[in-house]
Motif scaffolding. Sequence first.
Motif, short mmCIF file in Angstrom:
data_model
loop_
_atom_site.label_atom_id
_atom_site.label_comp_id
_atom_site.label_asym_id
_atom_site.label_seq_id
_atom_site.Cartn_x
_atom_site.Cartn_y
_atom_site.Cartn_z
N PHE A 11 0.83 -1.20 0.00
CA PHE A 11 0.00 0.00 0.00
C PHE A 11 0.87 1.25 0.00
N LEU A 12 1.90 1.26 0.81
CA LEU A 12 2.75 2.44 0.94
C LEU A 12 3.74 2.60 -0.22
N ASP A 13 3.98 1.53 -0.96
CA ASP A 13 4.91 1.58 -2.09
C ASP A 13 4.45 2.61 -3.12
N GLY A 14 5.34 3.43 -3.55
CA GLY A 14 5.00 4.47 -4.51
C GLY A 14 4.54 5.75 -3.86
N LYS A 15 4.16 5.69 -2.59
CA LYS A 15 3.77 6.87 -1.80
C LYS A 15 2.69 7.70 -2.50
#
Length: 151
Positions: A11-15
Amino acid sequence: MKKQIQPILDFLDGKEFAIAGVSRNKSKFGYLIFKDLKDRGFKLYPVNPNAGQIDDIKTYPDIYSLPEHIKKLYIVTKQGQTKQLVEEAAKRGIQQVWIQQMSDTAEAVKVAEENKLTLITGECMYMYAEPVKSIHKFHRGIRKFFGSFPV
């Protein structure tokens, strides 16, 4: 079954994600988490039907108005709004939903499961969105020590 860390990391990947429940009221959690994530370098797409922009960032009146490439939704609304947002996310093609603690409901979780969404619930974004600071860093350490932190 112990919670898994991978959905959180994904989920947090790529921000970059949408956030429903961003408030114009600077003392509310919906504003505080928005501002903090923005200050940490996240590209956010705030959903608020009552504001054209917040902190000079365009807001979207609903889930359907979000840019097509957005496939992640973070929900920080009151519980009464959560189920509908999850339903709209599923219809819109959003694949990953994170419901902040205190926003989740059994009905919203059921909708996410029925639509086979990747769901994160019962977790506070502050403990995972790097850099983790202050009391949240301490709380994360305590959870790791006692084995309740996702693996």
